[in-house]
Design a protein around this motif. Sequence first.
Motif, PDB file in Angstrom:
ATOM      1  N   GLU A 151       0.812  -1.218   0.000  1.00 44.78           N
ATOM      2  CA  GLU A 151       0.000   0.000   0.000  1.00 44.78           C
ATOM      3  C   GLU A 151       0.847   1.269   0.000  1.00 44.78           C
ATOM      4  N   ALA A 152       1.835   1.324   0.872  1.00 48.98           N
ATOM      5  CA  ALA A 152       2.583   2.568   1.103  1.00 48.98           C
ATOM      6  C   ALA A 152       3.689   2.759   0.072  1.00 48.98           C
ATOM      7  N   THR A 153       3.698   3.939  -0.548  1.00 53.22           N
ATOM      8  CA  THR A 153       4.749   4.235  -1.519  1.00 53.22           C
ATOM      9  C   THR A 153       6.126   4.232  -0.861  1.00 53.22           C
ATOM     10  N   ALA A 154       6.212   4.681   0.382  1.00 49.94           N
ATOM     11  CA  ALA A 154       7.506   4.706   1.070  1.00 49.94           C
ATOM     12  C   ALA A 154       8.044   3.292   1.272  1.00 49.94           C
ATOM     13  N   GLY A 172       5.804  -2.552  -8.143  1.00 45.24           N
ATOM     14  CA  GLY A 172       4.755  -2.497  -7.147  1.00 45.24           C
ATOM     15  C   GLY A 172       3.378  -2.774  -7.729  1.00 45.24           C
ATOM     16  N   THR A 173       2.534  -3.402  -6.920  1.00 47.69           N
ATOM     17  CA  THR A 173       1.127  -3.604  -7.269  1.00 47.69           C
ATOM     18  C   THR A 173       0.274  -3.273  -6.048  1.00 47.69           C
ATOM     19  N   HIS A 174      -1.041  -3.338  -6.213  1.00 45.97           N
ATOM     20  CA  HIS A 174      -2.044  -3.217  -5.145  1.00 45.97           C
ATOM     21  C   HIS A 174      -2.902  -1.960  -5.229  1.00 45.97           C
ATOM     22  N   THR A 193       6.761   2.196  -8.792  1.00 46.67           N
ATOM     23  CA  THR A 193       6.019   2.100  -7.534  1.00 46.67           C
ATOM     24  C   THR A 193       4.722   1.326  -7.691  1.00 46.67           C
ATOM     25  N   ASP A 194       3.972   1.550  -8.773  1.00 48.09           N
ATOM     26  CA  ASP A 194       2.784   0.733  -8.997  1.00 48.09           C
ATOM     27  C   ASP A 194       2.502   0.579 -10.484  1.00 48.09           C
ATOM     28  N   ALA A 195       2.274  -0.656 -10.899  1.00 48.49           N
ATOM     29  CA  ALA A 195       2.028  -0.958 -12.307  1.00 48.49           C
ATOM     30  C   ALA A 195       0.640  -0.522 -12.751  1.00 48.49           C
ATOM     31  N   GLY A 196      -0.317  -0.435 -11.800  1.00 44.10           N
ATOM     32  CA  GLY A 196      -1.690  -0.079 -12.159  1.00 44.10           C
ATOM     33  C   GLY A 196      -2.589  -1.299 -12.171  1.00 44.10           C
ATOM     34  N   MET A 197      -3.560  -1.331 -13.074  1.00 47.20           N
ATOM     35  CA  MET A 197      -4.530  -2.428 -13.108  1.00 47.20           C
ATOM     36  C   MET A 197      -4.942  -2.739 -14.540  1.00 47.20           C
ATOM     37  N   CYS A 198      -5.704  -3.811 -14.682  1.00 46.38           N
ATOM     38  CA  CYS A 198      -6.387  -4.144 -15.939  1.00 46.38           C
ATOM     39  C   CYS A 198      -7.872  -4.188 -15.623  1.00 46.38           C
ATOM     40  N   GLY A 199      -8.598  -3.182 -16.081  1.00 49.23           N
ATOM     41  CA  GLY A 199     -10.013  -3.078 -15.757  1.00 49.23           C
ATOM     42  C   GLY A 199     -10.620  -1.862 -16.412  1.00 49.23           C
ATOM     43  N   SER A 200     -11.701  -1.365 -15.841  1.00 46.43           N
ATOM     44  CA  SER A 200     -12.402  -0.213 -16.404  1.00 46.43           C
ATOM     45  C   SER A 200     -11.679   1.083 -16.061  1.00 46.43           C
TER      46      SER A 200
END
Length: 258
Positions: A151-154, A172-174, A193-200
């Motif tokens: 969850e936390a970027t740090a 990162g995911t979530h 930090t985060d790849a994102g999602m596959c969705g709407s």
Amino acid sequence: MRVLFLGDVVGAYGCELLEKRLRTLKKQYAADVVVVNGENSAEGNGMLPSSVRQIYDSGADVITGGNHSLRRREIYKVLDEEETLLRPVNFHANAPGKGVCVLDFLRYCFAVVNLQGLAYMVDHHRDPFAAIDEVLAGLDTPNILVDFHAEATAEKLSMGFYLDGRVSAVIGTHTHVQTADERILSGGTAYLTDAGMCGSFDSVLGVKKELAVEKMRTQLPTRFENARGQGILWGCVIDIDEKTGRARSIERVADRVE
């Protein structure tokens, strides 16, 4: 070698987007390996045997998980049987499944490690820093990708710097929102930090926006439903020198589907 990584698949619609676009994306980015986070691929949350099979049939080589990996008991047997279906390695030792897999491409091997953070997560597990040290001590390949579900970027940034020069990539995911901080760290590790999602795309983290707004506005119990409409496949492509395990480049992927 080139690795295509896609963020959290959200429900049936996310799986449908993979069916439509994953093979095209693999060809477009000349990817040798496809890793997909599938921990939300069932409607509601978690994974089901049917959603996992749909992701594999769409072209994924490895499926990673996260905090919802064990929500559906129907997936437990599949987690034990399928070598490339992962859940976080720092779950309790009695948890079904495993958190590491190694793919043998003859010329080189490629390892994927699934790891979960602690900060702001409801379910606490073993220290991810100690857990990854144990895993790396047992791997005999420099080509290693870590999906850090946190969850936390740090905490994610800290893990990236902690593993710099020891793994090929920390992705990162979530959070379901793609970040714009892709980079190659000084030791040769690719980081996002985060790849994102596959969705709407027209949603709140894949959920129908009006339901998410109602929940935030009223704080009353709200039954979430996954959205459809314009789709997005978020992730990244990492180019790795398979002899050294160092990343040459990392590029974000944002594939819109009308």
